[in-house]
Scaffold this motif. Structure first.
Motif, PDB file in Angstrom:
ATOM      1  N   TYR A 118     -72.632  35.008   6.164  1.00 40.69           N
ATOM      2  CA  TYR A 118     -73.086  35.448   4.846  1.00 40.69           C
ATOM      3  C   TYR A 118     -72.225  36.613   4.378  1.00 40.69           C
ATOM      4  O   TYR A 118     -71.563  37.283   5.159  1.00 40.69           O
ATOM      5  CB  TYR A 118     -74.563  35.864   4.887  1.00 40.69           C
ATOM      6  CG  TYR A 118     -74.823  37.132   5.648  1.00 40.69           C
ATOM      7  CD1 TYR A 118     -74.774  38.383   5.011  1.00 40.69           C
ATOM      8  CD2 TYR A 118     -75.103  37.105   7.023  1.00 40.69           C
ATOM      9  CE1 TYR A 118     -74.999  39.552   5.717  1.00 40.69           C
ATOM     10  CE2 TYR A 118     -75.326  38.272   7.722  1.00 40.69           C
ATOM     11  CZ  TYR A 118     -75.271  39.493   7.072  1.00 40.69           C
ATOM     12  OH  TYR A 118     -75.494  40.658   7.766  1.00 40.69           O
ATOM     13  N   LEU A 119     -72.251  36.829   3.074  1.00 40.70           N
ATOM     14  CA  LEU A 119     -71.586  37.955   2.438  1.00 40.70           C
ATOM     15  C   LEU A 119     -72.605  38.723   1.623  1.00 40.70           C
ATOM     16  O   LEU A 119     -73.541  38.130   1.071  1.00 40.70           O
ATOM     17  CB  LEU A 119     -70.467  37.473   1.506  1.00 40.70           C
ATOM     18  CG  LEU A 119     -69.404  36.534   2.078  1.00 40.70           C
ATOM     19  CD1 LEU A 119     -68.500  36.049   0.955  1.00 40.70           C
ATOM     20  CD2 LEU A 119     -68.599  37.250   3.140  1.00 40.70           C
ATOM     21  N   VAL A 120     -72.428  40.036   1.504  1.00 45.77           N
ATOM     22  CA  VAL A 120     -73.263  40.855   0.640  1.00 45.77           C
ATOM     23  C   VAL A 120     -72.385  41.384  -0.481  1.00 45.77           C
ATOM     24  O   VAL A 120     -71.428  42.124  -0.230  1.00 45.77           O
ATOM     25  CB  VAL A 120     -73.917  42.020   1.403  1.00 45.77           C
ATOM     26  CG1 VAL A 120     -74.722  42.892   0.448  1.00 45.77           C
ATOM     27  CG2 VAL A 120     -74.802  41.499   2.521  1.00 45.77           C
ATOM     28  N   HIS A 121     -72.675  40.994  -1.711  1.00 48.98           N
ATOM     29  CA  HIS A 121     -71.888  41.426  -2.852  1.00 48.98           C
ATOM     30  C   HIS A 121     -72.153  42.902  -3.164  1.00 48.98           C
ATOM     31  O   HIS A 121     -73.126  43.498  -2.674  1.00 48.98           O
ATOM     32  CB  HIS A 121     -72.224  40.569  -4.078  1.00 48.98           C
ATOM     33  CG  HIS A 121     -71.734  39.159  -3.956  1.00 48.98           C
ATOM     34  ND1 HIS A 121     -70.620  38.702  -4.605  1.00 48.98           N
ATOM     35  CD2 HIS A 121     -72.204  38.104  -3.227  1.00 48.98           C
ATOM     36  CE1 HIS A 121     -70.439  37.428  -4.308  1.00 48.98           C
ATOM     37  NE2 HIS A 121     -71.381  37.050  -3.468  1.00 48.98           N
ATOM     38  N   ALA A 122     -71.271  43.485  -3.963  1.00 50.70           N
ATOM     39  CA  ALA A 122     -71.392  44.900  -4.299  1.00 50.70           C
ATOM     40  C   ALA A 122     -72.726  45.220  -4.975  1.00 50.70           C
ATOM     41  O   ALA A 122     -73.228  46.335  -4.867  1.00 50.70           O
ATOM     42  CB  ALA A 122     -70.230  45.321  -5.196  1.00 50.70           C
ATOM     43  N   ASP A 123     -73.314  44.221  -5.677  1.00 46.47           N
ATOM     44  CA  ASP A 123     -74.608  44.447  -6.338  1.00 46.47           C
ATOM     45  C   ASP A 123     -75.789  44.207  -5.414  1.00 46.47           C
ATOM     46  O   ASP A 123     -76.948  44.269  -5.846  1.00 46.47           O
ATOM     47  CB  ASP A 123     -74.722  43.561  -7.587  1.00 46.47           C
ATOM     48  CG  ASP A 123     -74.658  42.069  -7.259  1.00 46.47           C
ATOM     49  OD1 ASP A 123     -74.591  41.707  -6.062  1.00 46.47           O
ATOM     50  OD2 ASP A 123     -74.676  41.250  -8.203  1.00 46.47           O
ATOM     51  N   GLY A 124     -75.524  43.910  -4.139  1.00 45.24           N
ATOM     52  CA  GLY A 124     -76.582  43.705  -3.156  1.00 45.24           C
ATOM     53  C   GLY A 124     -76.982  42.256  -2.951  1.00 45.24           C
ATOM     54  O   GLY A 124     -77.758  41.958  -2.043  1.00 45.24           O
ATOM     55  N   ALA A 125     -76.479  41.355  -3.772  1.00 43.72           N
ATOM     56  CA  ALA A 125     -76.826  39.939  -3.629  1.00 43.72           C
ATOM     57  C   ALA A 125     -76.235  39.379  -2.340  1.00 43.72           C
ATOM     58  O   ALA A 125     -75.089  39.647  -1.993  1.00 43.72           O
ATOM     59  CB  ALA A 125     -76.322  39.151  -4.829  1.00 43.72           C
TER      60      ALA A 125
ATOM     61  N   GLY B 156     -63.302  41.152   1.615  1.00 46.52           N
ATOM     62  CA  GLY B 156     -62.527  42.080   0.802  1.00 46.52           C
ATOM     63  C   GLY B 156     -62.655  41.792  -0.671  1.00 46.52           C
ATOM     64  O   GLY B 156     -62.803  42.703  -1.497  1.00 46.52           O
ATOM     65  N   THR B 157     -62.626  40.499  -1.033  1.00 50.76           N
ATOM     66  CA  THR B 157     -62.766  40.114  -2.439  1.00 50.76           C
ATOM     67  C   THR B 157     -64.169  40.412  -2.953  1.00 50.76           C
ATOM     68  O   THR B 157     -64.357  40.906  -4.065  1.00 50.76           O
ATOM     69  CB  THR B 157     -62.455  38.616  -2.609  1.00 50.76           C
ATOM     70  OG1 THR B 157     -61.126  38.357  -2.163  1.00 50.76           O
ATOM     71  CG2 THR B 157     -62.600  38.190  -4.053  1.00 50.76           C
TER      72      THR B 157
END
Length: 416
Positions: A138-145, A162-163
């Motif tokens: 999983y990835l956690v986006h900068a907005d927390g999603a 990184g992206t």
């Protein structure tokens, strides 16, 4: 900046931790594992780029070898290591990867198959912002999603992380790792007699393209031209006889095959003006100049060029240098990387005792590591040499770091 690197199960490093500064010097006997430690960081850089294979190894200065030898296989251990764990930590971010056998299985060809990513974790502060275990993650986006992902076994997810995170400490850490390489310049490449097999920016891993890198500074605006003038001045002070650096296309020069550099035939030639010679014959080509001067010029170029990686290693930084010059050069390198934040973080190995006398261990940004192998197990051990009152008292009695090292008091000397 890399603050800490953890290495487990790589070559002779069963479990090693490097707490790094701005300038990091590694000393020890031949075969102790100094280059192994640098190569472990370079493998971590391969993982940060998303793929660990032999093409990636060559591009970073890692010596090729069978997977069975890259993983710890010391007879003193009950069993050979099944995986390699590598971890890098910056100020508030952490990247850890566990690498297994080839993604195609243990029986796959070792020449081209990518290694298997068993696990990756990415953390910012106390928060885990990305993870994978085998094929799921999983990835956690900068907005927390939070976003579930499917990951290929032969591909790392660091580029995705990184992206996803955008510009920040995580992307900065991954970029520094991805750019990391081990440089070991050799005279034929510095002189452009032989093409560099690992050409990079600004200079190849073996010193190829040195003239082109310097010419780029001259042609890339006033700011970079000023850097070239600084390099010339540094070389003048360190080398003594060099007045100026110049360039010209060369073709058919004795000992130099055409097209040996980055350029097409005629290739670019490096010229150094000897201040003591008559003006009509005072310019020496790279073929005519001595190796030590070319090595100093290479190191200065790496320090000043704007495309130099943020973090890099130079194996045998004292190569071809007079012992006293090696000391002066390392002192100058130390002054630059400490005073100017734009200069790269350096990891260097040396076998020159006098080079140690340049180090200011009172400054915590300067780190000296003593590397040795356990006589019983063969495992590489790393011990940081801290500044102490005892070292200061020894210095008062003319027992410098070089003398202490040669005497065996610091360790890291061969048992012969």
């Amino acid at each position: 900046m890399l603050r800490r690197v953890h290495i487990r199960g790589f070559k002779t490093a069963i479990d090693a931790v490097l707490d790094l500064g701005r300038l990091n010097v590694f000393v020890g006997p031949n075969g102790a594992g100094k280059s192994n430690l640098l190569e472990a960081i370079a493998v971590l850089g391969c993982a940060a780029s998303g793929r660990v294979d032999y093409d990636a190894f060559r591009a970073r200065g890692i010596r090729p070898g069978k997977p069975g030898l890259l993983k710890t296989a010391l007879s003193s251990e009950k069993r050979a290591a099944r995986t390699i764990l590598l971890e890098a930590v910056s100020d508030s971010t952490r990247y850890q990867v566990v690498l297994g056998d080839s993604a195609l299985g243990r029986g796959a060809s070792t020449g081209s198959a990518a290694w298997r990513f068993d696990k990756e974790t990415f953390s910012e502060g106390e928060q885990e912002v990305g993870s994978r275990s085998k094929g799921e993650g999983y990835l956690v986006h900068a907005d927390g999603a939070r976003q579930a992902i499917t990951a290929r076994l032969d591909r790392g997810i660091a580029p995705l992380v990184g992206t996803t995170r955008g510009e920040g400490e995580m992307s900065s850490l991954l970029r520094a790792l991805e750019e990391f390489a081990i440089y070991a310049p050799l005279p034929p490449m510095l002189r452009a007699q032989i093409p560099d097999p690992a050409q990079k920016q600004p200079v190849g891993l073996m010193g190829g393209g040195l003239a082109e890198a310097l010419l780029e500074l001259k042609q890339a605006g006033a700011k970079n031209a000023a850097l070239l003038r600084r390099i010339e001045q540094e070389l003048k002070e360190l080398g003594g006889w060099v007045e100026r650096v110049s360039f010209e296309p060369e073709s058919g020069y004795p000992g130099v095959p055409t097209g040996a550099g980055r350029s097409l035939d005629p290739h670019l030639g490096l010229r150094l003006q000897d201040r003591y010679l008559r003006s009509e014959v005072g310019w020496l080509s790279a073929v005519e100049a001595n190796e030590g001067t070319l090595h100093v010029l290479f190191l200065l170029t790496m320090l000043y060029h704007p495309t130099t990686p943020q973090v890099l290693a130079i194996d045998n930084v004292d190569q071809s240098l007079n012992p006293q010059l090696a000391r002066y050069l390392l002192a100058r390198v130390q002054a630059l990387v400490l005073a100017e934040p734009k200069r790269p973080q350096l990891l260097v190995t040396t076998h020159n005792p006098l080079a140690l006398d340049a180090l200011d261990l009172k400054d915590d940004r300067v780190r000296l590591f003593i590397v040795s192998r356990d006589k019983r197990t063969g495992a590489t051990s790393v011990e940081r040499m801290h500044h102490t009152d005892a070292l200061e008292r020894a210095k008062e009695h003319n027992m410098t770091l070089s003398r202490l090292w040669l005497s065996g008091a610091l360790g890291g000397m061969p048992g012969v």
